[in-house]
Scaffold this motif. Structure first.
Motif, PDB file in Angstrom:
ATOM      1  N   CYS A   4     -17.201 -29.394  -5.232  1.00 56.44           N
ATOM      2  CA  CYS A   4     -18.484 -29.947  -5.689  1.00 56.44           C
ATOM      3  C   CYS A   4     -19.322 -30.571  -4.577  1.00 56.44           C
ATOM      4  O   CYS A   4     -20.420 -31.025  -4.844  1.00 56.44           O
ATOM      5  CB  CYS A   4     -18.257 -30.968  -6.810  1.00 56.44           C
ATOM      6  N   THR A   5     -18.811 -30.637  -3.376  1.00 56.75           N
ATOM      7  CA  THR A   5     -19.456 -31.182  -2.165  1.00 56.75           C
ATOM      8  C   THR A   5     -19.674 -32.697  -2.166  1.00 56.75           C
ATOM      9  O   THR A   5     -20.354 -33.214  -1.292  1.00 56.75           O
ATOM     10  CB  THR A   5     -20.790 -30.471  -1.811  1.00 56.75           C
ATOM     11  N   ARG A   6     -19.101 -33.428  -3.108  1.00 55.09           N
ATOM     12  CA  ARG A   6     -19.194 -34.893  -3.040  1.00 55.09           C
ATOM     13  C   ARG A   6     -18.437 -35.394  -1.813  1.00 55.09           C
ATOM     14  O   ARG A   6     -17.468 -34.795  -1.379  1.00 55.09           O
ATOM     15  CB  ARG A   6     -18.601 -35.546  -4.277  1.00 55.09           C
ATOM     16  N   THR A   7     -18.875 -36.516  -1.297  1.00 59.27           N
ATOM     17  CA  THR A   7     -18.212 -37.103  -0.137  1.00 59.27           C
ATOM     18  C   THR A   7     -16.923 -37.782  -0.575  1.00 59.27           C
ATOM     19  O   THR A   7     -16.950 -38.743  -1.347  1.00 59.27           O
ATOM     20  CB  THR A   7     -19.134 -38.127   0.558  1.00 59.27           C
ATOM     21  N   LEU A   8     -15.788 -37.290  -0.080  1.00 62.33           N
ATOM     22  CA  LEU A   8     -14.491 -37.898  -0.374  1.00 62.33           C
ATOM     23  C   LEU A   8     -14.308 -39.161   0.460  1.00 62.33           C
ATOM     24  O   LEU A   8     -13.930 -40.210  -0.049  1.00 62.33           O
ATOM     25  CB  LEU A   8     -13.367 -36.914  -0.098  1.00 62.33           C
ATOM     26  N   PHE A   9     -14.561 -39.040   1.756  1.00 62.87           N
ATOM     27  CA  PHE A   9     -14.541 -40.195   2.653  1.00 62.87           C
ATOM     28  C   PHE A   9     -15.265 -39.820   3.936  1.00 62.87           C
ATOM     29  O   PHE A   9     -15.550 -38.655   4.198  1.00 62.87           O
ATOM     30  CB  PHE A   9     -13.116 -40.694   2.941  1.00 62.87           C
ATOM     31  N   THR A  10     -15.576 -40.845   4.726  1.00 60.87           N
ATOM     32  CA  THR A  10     -16.276 -40.658   5.983  1.00 60.87           C
ATOM     33  C   THR A  10     -15.544 -41.413   7.077  1.00 60.87           C
ATOM     34  O   THR A  10     -15.081 -42.530   6.867  1.00 60.87           O
ATOM     35  CB  THR A  10     -17.725 -41.202   5.875  1.00 60.87           C
ATOM     36  N   VAL A  11     -15.421 -40.789   8.236  1.00 61.12           N
ATOM     37  CA  VAL A  11     -14.915 -41.468   9.427  1.00 61.12           C
ATOM     38  C   VAL A  11     -16.136 -41.788  10.284  1.00 61.12           C
ATOM     39  O   VAL A  11     -16.848 -40.880  10.717  1.00 61.12           O
ATOM     40  CB  VAL A  11     -13.929 -40.586  10.219  1.00 61.12           C
ATOM     41  N   LEU A  12     -16.393 -43.082  10.474  1.00 55.52           N
ATOM     42  CA  LEU A  12     -17.532 -43.522  11.279  1.00 55.52           C
ATOM     43  C   LEU A  12     -17.052 -43.907  12.673  1.00 55.52           C
ATOM     44  O   LEU A  12     -16.042 -44.601  12.821  1.00 55.52           O
ATOM     45  CB  LEU A  12     -18.204 -44.734  10.641  1.00 55.52           C
ATOM     46  N   HIS A  13     -17.781 -43.462  13.669  1.00 55.33           N
ATOM     47  CA  HIS A  13     -17.476 -43.815  15.055  1.00 55.33           C
ATOM     48  C   HIS A  13     -18.439 -44.920  15.465  1.00 55.33           C
ATOM     49  O   HIS A  13     -19.614 -44.683  15.656  1.00 55.33           O
ATOM     50  CB  HIS A  13     -17.651 -42.600  15.961  1.00 55.33           C
ATOM     51  N   THR A  14     -17.926 -46.143  15.546  1.00 49.60           N
ATOM     52  CA  THR A  14     -18.754 -47.295  15.886  1.00 49.60           C
ATOM     53  C   THR A  14     -18.405 -47.786  17.283  1.00 49.60           C
ATOM     54  O   THR A  14     -17.411 -47.351  17.875  1.00 49.60           O
ATOM     55  CB  THR A  14     -18.554 -48.440  14.878  1.00 49.60           C
ATOM     56  N   GLU A  15     -19.206 -48.685  17.789  1.00 52.35           N
ATOM     57  CA  GLU A  15     -18.964 -49.264  19.116  1.00 52.35           C
ATOM     58  C   GLU A  15     -17.609 -49.987  19.168  1.00 52.35           C
ATOM     59  O   GLU A  15     -16.894 -49.883  20.147  1.00 52.35           O
ATOM     60  CB  GLU A  15     -20.079 -50.252  19.465  1.00 52.35           C
ATOM     61  N   GLU A  16     -17.292 -50.748  18.118  1.00 56.05           N
ATOM     62  CA  GLU A  16     -16.073 -51.552  18.121  1.00 56.05           C
ATOM     63  C   GLU A  16     -14.817 -50.702  17.939  1.00 56.05           C
ATOM     64  O   GLU A  16     -13.879 -50.792  18.695  1.00 56.05           O
ATOM     65  CB  GLU A  16     -16.103 -52.617  17.016  1.00 56.05           C
TER      66      GLU A  16
END
Length: 88
Positions: free
Chosen positions: A62-74
């Protein structure tokens, strides 16, 4: 994700190392259930939109977002979306 650097579309295997760095386990062989449509599949089969700032893991059905990996400064962060459950 910008017009100058469009996201690559890959399968869930592409984020194995990123999630391993955060959780300490390889989740690609685990089964994830989408809270939106109920699809239950190995996370290796998910659709991933990948660029320098994030990896968006989407349900193949269904293309819903299951999870996201964010690349942040910290440090990298894992943000959960429609991932109802994980199982072996």
């Amino acid at each position: 994700m910008s017009h100058d650097h469009p996201a690559a579309r890959v399968d869930g295997n592409a984020i194995a190392g990123q999630v391993l760095d955060i959780l300490g386990i390889d989740i690609t062989g685990l089964r994830g259930t989408c809270d939106g449509c109920g699809n239950d599949a190995c996370l290796a089969e998910a659709v991933v939109e990948l660029d320098d700032s994030a990896a968006i893991v989407r349900c193949r059905a269904c293309t819903r977002t299951l999870f996201t990996v964010l690349h942040t400064e910290e440090r990298p962060r894992l943000v959960f979306g429609s991932l109802r459950s994980l199982s072996a």
